[in-house]
Design an enzyme around this catalytic site. Structure first.
Site, PDB file in Angstrom:
ATOM      1  N   ARG A  12     -14.731   7.333 -18.925  1.00 43.41           N
ATOM      2  CA  ARG A  12     -16.068   7.251 -18.347  1.00 43.41           C
ATOM      3  C   ARG A  12     -16.679   8.646 -18.353  1.00 43.41           C
ATOM      4  O   ARG A  12     -15.986   9.648 -18.139  1.00 43.41           O
ATOM      5  CB  ARG A  12     -16.018   6.718 -16.910  1.00 43.41           C
ATOM      6  CG  ARG A  12     -17.415   6.552 -16.314  1.00 43.41           C
ATOM      7  CD  ARG A  12     -17.411   6.212 -14.833  1.00 43.41           C
ATOM      8  NE  ARG A  12     -18.778   6.214 -14.317  1.00 43.41           N
ATOM      9  CZ  ARG A  12     -19.103   6.183 -13.034  1.00 43.41           C
ATOM     10  NH1 ARG A  12     -18.146   6.141 -12.113  1.00 43.41           N
ATOM     11  NH2 ARG A  12     -20.375   6.200 -12.658  1.00 43.41           N
ATOM     12  N   HIS A  13     -17.983   8.725 -18.595  1.00 43.19           N
ATOM     13  CA  HIS A  13     -18.661  10.022 -18.637  1.00 43.19           C
ATOM     14  C   HIS A  13     -18.532  10.751 -17.303  1.00 43.19           C
ATOM     15  O   HIS A  13     -18.247  10.161 -16.250  1.00 43.19           O
ATOM     16  CB  HIS A  13     -20.137   9.839 -18.987  1.00 43.19           C
ATOM     17  CG  HIS A  13     -20.910   9.073 -17.953  1.00 43.19           C
ATOM     18  ND1 HIS A  13     -21.329   9.628 -16.764  1.00 43.19           N
ATOM     19  CD2 HIS A  13     -21.331   7.792 -17.926  1.00 43.19           C
ATOM     20  CE1 HIS A  13     -21.980   8.745 -16.049  1.00 43.19           C
ATOM     21  NE2 HIS A  13     -21.990   7.602 -16.730  1.00 43.19           N
ATOM     22  N   THR A  25     -27.744   3.468 -13.513  1.00 40.09           N
ATOM     23  CA  THR A  25     -28.199   4.254 -14.657  1.00 40.09           C
ATOM     24  C   THR A  25     -27.775   3.589 -15.952  1.00 40.09           C
ATOM     25  O   THR A  25     -26.577   3.493 -16.243  1.00 40.09           O
ATOM     26  CB  THR A  25     -27.596   5.680 -14.632  1.00 40.09           C
ATOM     27  OG1 THR A  25     -27.545   6.164 -13.305  1.00 40.09           O
ATOM     28  CG2 THR A  25     -28.405   6.611 -15.509  1.00 40.09           C
ATOM     29  N   ARG A  71     -25.324  11.405 -21.564  1.00 39.78           N
ATOM     30  CA  ARG A  71     -24.237  11.761 -20.641  1.00 39.78           C
ATOM     31  C   ARG A  71     -22.869  11.459 -21.244  1.00 39.78           C
ATOM     32  O   ARG A  71     -21.901  12.185 -20.993  1.00 39.78           O
ATOM     33  CB  ARG A  71     -24.417  11.045 -19.310  1.00 39.78           C
ATOM     34  CG  ARG A  71     -24.529   9.524 -19.397  1.00 39.78           C
ATOM     35  CD  ARG A  71     -25.065   8.965 -18.081  1.00 39.78           C
ATOM     36  NE  ARG A  71     -25.160   7.501 -18.059  1.00 39.78           N
ATOM     37  CZ  ARG A  71     -26.188   6.804 -18.538  1.00 39.78           C
ATOM     38  NH1 ARG A  71     -27.214   7.433 -19.104  1.00 39.78           N
ATOM     39  NH2 ARG A  71     -26.206   5.487 -18.447  1.00 39.78           N
ATOM     40  N   GLU A  97     -24.613   1.281 -21.326  1.00 35.16           N
ATOM     41  CA  GLU A  97     -24.344   0.667 -20.026  1.00 35.16           C
ATOM     42  C   GLU A  97     -25.170  -0.609 -19.836  1.00 35.16           C
ATOM     43  O   GLU A  97     -26.199  -0.814 -20.486  1.00 35.16           O
ATOM     44  CB  GLU A  97     -24.651   1.677 -18.913  1.00 35.16           C
ATOM     45  CG  GLU A  97     -24.427   1.189 -17.486  1.00 35.16           C
ATOM     46  CD  GLU A  97     -22.993   0.788 -17.175  1.00 35.16           C
ATOM     47  OE1 GLU A  97     -22.518  -0.195 -17.778  1.00 35.16           O
ATOM     48  OE2 GLU A  97     -22.349   1.443 -16.322  1.00 35.16           O
ATOM     49  N   TRP A  98     -24.700  -1.478 -18.966  1.00 37.52           N
ATOM     50  CA  TRP A  98     -25.415  -2.686 -18.549  1.00 37.52           C
ATOM     51  C   TRP A  98     -26.887  -2.330 -18.326  1.00 37.52           C
ATOM     52  O   TRP A  98     -27.213  -1.400 -17.590  1.00 37.52           O
ATOM     53  CB  TRP A  98     -24.802  -3.178 -17.241  1.00 37.52           C
ATOM     54  CG  TRP A  98     -25.150  -4.561 -16.792  1.00 37.52           C
ATOM     55  CD1 TRP A  98     -26.331  -5.225 -16.958  1.00 37.52           C
ATOM     56  CD2 TRP A  98     -24.288  -5.451 -16.061  1.00 37.52           C
ATOM     57  NE1 TRP A  98     -26.275  -6.464 -16.379  1.00 37.52           N
ATOM     58  CE2 TRP A  98     -25.036  -6.627 -15.814  1.00 37.52           C
ATOM     59  CE3 TRP A  98     -22.987  -5.363 -15.582  1.00 37.52           C
ATOM     60  CZ2 TRP A  98     -24.493  -7.715 -15.109  1.00 37.52           C
ATOM     61  CZ3 TRP A  98     -22.457  -6.437 -14.888  1.00 37.52           C
ATOM     62  CH2 TRP A  98     -23.196  -7.601 -14.662  1.00 37.52           C
ATOM     63  N   HIS A  99     -27.787  -3.074 -18.961  1.00 41.27           N
ATOM     64  CA  HIS A  99     -29.218  -2.833 -18.796  1.00 41.27           C
ATOM     65  C   HIS A  99     -29.633  -3.372 -17.427  1.00 41.27           C
ATOM     66  O   HIS A  99     -29.651  -4.582 -17.206  1.00 41.27           O
ATOM     67  CB  HIS A  99     -29.999  -3.525 -19.923  1.00 41.27           C
ATOM     68  CG  HIS A  99     -31.433  -3.110 -20.010  1.00 41.27           C
ATOM     69  ND1 HIS A  99     -32.186  -2.742 -18.919  1.00 41.27           N
ATOM     70  CD2 HIS A  99     -32.268  -3.007 -21.071  1.00 41.27           C
ATOM     71  CE1 HIS A  99     -33.404  -2.436 -19.287  1.00 41.27           C
ATOM     72  NE2 HIS A  99     -33.489  -2.592 -20.598  1.00 41.27           N
ATOM     73  N   TYR A 100     -30.000  -2.442 -16.510  1.00 40.31           N
ATOM     74  CA  TYR A 100     -30.257  -2.833 -15.131  1.00 40.31           C
ATOM     75  C   TYR A 100     -31.682  -3.312 -14.872  1.00 40.31           C
ATOM     76  O   TYR A 100     -32.002  -3.730 -13.757  1.00 40.31           O
ATOM     77  CB  TYR A 100     -29.945  -1.659 -14.196  1.00 40.31           C
ATOM     78  CG  TYR A 100     -28.488  -1.235 -14.233  1.00 40.31           C
ATOM     79  CD1 TYR A 100     -27.464  -2.148 -13.988  1.00 40.31           C
ATOM     80  CD2 TYR A 100     -28.130   0.081 -14.511  1.00 40.31           C
ATOM     81  CE1 TYR A 100     -26.133  -1.761 -14.017  1.00 40.31           C
ATOM     82  CE2 TYR A 100     -26.799   0.479 -14.531  1.00 40.31           C
ATOM     83  CZ  TYR A 100     -25.810  -0.448 -14.289  1.00 40.31           C
ATOM     84  OH  TYR A 100     -24.495  -0.055 -14.315  1.00 40.31           O
ATOM     85  N   ARG A 175     -15.556  -1.523 -17.527  1.00 40.78           N
ATOM     86  CA  ARG A 175     -14.831  -2.486 -16.673  1.00 40.78           C
ATOM     87  C   ARG A 175     -14.876  -3.885 -17.304  1.00 40.78           C
ATOM     88  O   ARG A 175     -13.875  -4.612 -17.294  1.00 40.78           O
ATOM     89  CB  ARG A 175     -15.428  -2.485 -15.280  1.00 40.78           C
ATOM     90  CG  ARG A 175     -15.156  -1.189 -14.524  1.00 40.78           C
ATOM     91  CD  ARG A 175     -16.127  -0.946 -13.384  1.00 40.78           C
ATOM     92  NE  ARG A 175     -15.912  -1.863 -12.268  1.00 40.78           N
ATOM     93  CZ  ARG A 175     -16.689  -1.876 -11.188  1.00 40.78           C
ATOM     94  NH1 ARG A 175     -17.719  -1.046 -11.082  1.00 40.78           N
ATOM     95  NH2 ARG A 175     -16.422  -2.728 -10.203  1.00 40.78           N
TER      96      ARG A 175
END
Length: 233
Positions: A12-13, A25, A71, A97-100, A175
């Protein structure tokens, strides 16, 4: 003893201001904090560059996958590997990452303080963002590539070194990827946590037909030498 089976290293970053504050994010380009850069350098020094540990052998890494987000790119830049410049490095949009959606930049606390007091990302997804099924599908595409690389290595040189893969990406994404590696529902990712600049290892038990998690959420301070106060060069 059979041949050595290849593994996947998940990183993970490092810390950003948004991860530090608990802000969701995804697509926003947030730089590593000075502490986040230190985390990434420490991960490199205490793990990937450390001759006094036998937890991993970085010389076996023959492929790198990284998220397109800055990142993650910065974290990878701070990890030193043998012959890094010659290793195939793939920037894969599926590792974003999951698009929030509407929750980009918003903390879970603030979401729960509003009208969505019982919101659960693992169940509800994100308004104007992605569902968990969409993120899971992206992870499945990545896993197919990882396992294909492993299979190619085992077909061509099962008794030789190499075949390992380094993946640098994000918390929710990794995850879910780990759960899909085990062929479990992506929502099981709720039962795991990933610290910034942590290392996890995916592999196999006896054969590639049995994928397993070998290690999870290991942080670099565990690799500091205890027998001396001298720094690792």
């Amino acid at each position: 003893m059979g041949p050595r089976l290849p593994v996947v290293y998940l990183v993970r970053h490092g810390e950003t201001e948004w991860s530090k504050n608990g802000q969701h994010t995804s697509i926003t380009e947030v730089e590593l904090t000075p502490h986040g850069r230190t985390q990434a350098r420490d991960l490199s020094r205490f793990v990937f560059e450390n001759p006094c540990q036998d937890f991993i052998d970085p010389t076996n890494i023959t492929q790198i996958y990284v998220s397109p987000r800055r990142r993650a790119q910065q974290t990878l830049e701070l990890i030193n590997l043998p012959n890094k410049s010659t290793i195939s490095t793939i920037i894969d949009p599926n590792l974003t990452e999951w698009h929030y959606g509407d929750y980009e930049g918003v903390t879970t606390h603030d979401i729960h303080s509003g009208i969505y007091a019982f919101w659960d990302i693992w169940r509800d997804g994100c308004p104007n963002g992605e569902t968990i099924e969409q993120v899971s599908n992206r992870c499945d595409h990545v896993i197919a590539k990882l396992m294909a690389h492993h299979a190619s290595h085992m077909d061509h040189d099962p008794n030789g070194p190499g075949g390992d893969i380094l993946v640098v990406a994000h918390s929710h994404l990794l995850r879910i990827l780990a759960m899909r590696w085990l062929n479990l529902p992506p929502s099981h990712g709720r039962y795991t946590l990933l610290d910034t600049a942590s290392l996890s290892v995916l592999g196999y038990d006896r054969s590639m037909r049995v994928p397993v998690i070998r290690s999870w959420n290991v942080t670099s301070h565990l690799f500091q030498k205890e027998s001396t106060n001298e720094p690792i060069n």
